[in-house]
Enzyme design. Structure first.
Site, PDB file in Angstrom:
ATOM      1  CB  THR A  37      -9.808  -6.930 -38.355  1.00  0.00           C
ATOM      2  OG1 THR A  37      -8.945  -7.887 -37.743  1.00  0.00           O
ATOM      3  CG2 THR A  37     -11.051  -6.741 -37.515  1.00  0.00           C
ATOM      4  CB  CYS A  38      -6.110  -9.538 -41.399  1.00  0.00           C
ATOM      5  SG  CYS A  38      -6.933 -11.109 -41.683  1.00  0.00           S
TER       6      CYS A  38
END
Length: 71
Positions: A37-38
């Site tokens: 997700t980052c």
């Protein structure tokens, strides 16, 4: 369903890549998609049909709303 318009503002941009195939006797249909997700990074196994892809993505989105796991 995520539209392409909803991903335009992502920084870094959304990247979709093929997830490595598992060693036999396992098949790609047994595995879930994973994300970083980052980095806005979606890793998809090469499923045997569009139907299985849709099922796995729906399940991942439903299950992922109540959990956060590092992969």
């Amino acid at each position: 369903v995520v539209s392409t318009q909803s991903t335009w503002g992502l920084r870094p941009p959304l990247t979709v890549v093929k997830k490595e195939a598992p060693p036999p006797p396992a098949t790609t249909d047994q595995f879930m998609p994973t994300v970083m997700t980052c980095a806005n990074y979606l890793k998809l196994p090469e499923y045997t049909s569009a139907e299985i892809l849709a099922q796995k993505l729906a399940l991942a989105m439903a299950d992922g709303q109540s959990a956060f796991l590092l992969s």
